[in-house]
Design a protein around this motif. Structure first.
Motif: not given
Ligand SMILES: [Fe+2]
Length: 304
Positions: A54, A56, A84, A114, A208, A230, A232
């Protein structure tokens, strides 16, 4: 009842302060978590696994990029990326460049939603109530997920999106099974179903989104260790209470960190590590009592 003006002003100031802290300070206050997991055969040398998730990434996140760039000094035997990774169409090259020397090590990856779909403007508090149905409404990927995947596979990393594979890391022969993101209905466990190879030194499941029904299948097929992201870690935690949401079926107590799956039962059930991840959606740019993280998992021989 009249509320004194001073009390209102103090409450507003505290709220603004907490918001600024969550957006500016904690979101960039990266931490490395370390766990030992007794999951290897007797006599095996320890194996150091770096678990990333993650990220991002948007290209302007220089602090995040430089922190990722430093991770190769941990000298991991294996890197696992549970998806992600990107949040911008121009983020693939910066992400791959930040991984840098880590790409020269054995690696495994799956995608998250994402990596396929660009972040869309929304109420920042949407993180707290978005349902899978909202995420599933989008059908045409608009992110460079293929370029991202090619960058990692070109370096030799194993793509386990609804696939099985084999990785040699350290002295270990690792049987790997993975699924694409169940949060957007792209998981196809049936394509990897069946007992994980009992002759391998380790059976590793990679996914994920830590959906209990999917993890039940990995556990039933004999995978020793499951790695997921996933959640967070809830992204916003209340001190003394923990994560408010997980955005998937897993319970709040397992929103991040080292656990077992199923949560209770057979003492030999699978180990589960859920990464709290390193980033946030650009449209929900805050973390509170839930620092962005990567993890070093040191796998050691089973006890007894
Ligand atoms: Fe994420």
């Amino acid at each position: 009842m009249r509320v004194p003006l001073r009390a209102l002003a103090l409450t507003a100031a505290a709220g603004a302060g907490a918001g600024a802290y969550a957006c500016v300070v904690e979101r960039n206050w990266f931490t490395l978590r370390r766990y030992e997991i007794p999951v290897l055969p007797a006599g095996a040398a320890p194996l150091r696994v770096l678990h990333l998730s993650d990220v991002h990434l948007t290209p302007g996140r220089h602090r995040l990029l430089s922190w990722i760039r430093s991770l190769h000094t941990l000298d991991p035997d294996l890197v696992v990326n549970t998806g992600d990774s990107i949040a911008h169409t121009q983020a693939v090259q910066p992400f791959l460049e930040a991984l840098g020397p880590l790409l020269e090590r054995p690696g495994i990856f799956v995608f998250g939603s994402n990596d396929l779909y660009s972040p869309i403007p929304k109420n920042p508090l949407g993180y707290l109530y978005e349902t899978p149905d909202q995420a599933r409404r989008r059908h045409i990927p608009d992110m460079p997920w293929a370029e991202l995947g090619e960058g990692m596979t070109a370096a030799g990393w194993l793509d386990v999106n609804n696939q099985r594979g084999r990785v040699k890391a350290g002295e270990l022969d690792i049987a790997v099974g993975g699924v694409h993101d169940s949060h957007i209905d792209k998981d196809r466990y049936e394509e990897i179903a069946g007992p994980a190879d009992p002759t391998a030194d380790l059976r590793l499941g990679v996914l994920h989104s830590p959906e209990p029904q999917v993890m039940d299948r990995f556990a039933g097929d004999g995978y020793d260790l499951l790695l997921a992201g996933h959640t967070h870690g809830g992204q916003v935690n209340l001190p003394g209470y923990g994560a408010l949401v997980t955005n998937c079926g897993i319970d709040r107590r397992r929103a991040r960190g080292l656990h077992r799956h199923p949560a209770q039962g057979d003492p030999d059930r699978s180990w589960l590590h859920v990464s709290g991840g390193l980033g946030t959606s650009p449209w929900a740019p805050f973390r509170f009592a839930c620092r962005p993280e990567a993890s070093v998992l040191t796998l050691i021989p089973r006890i007894g």
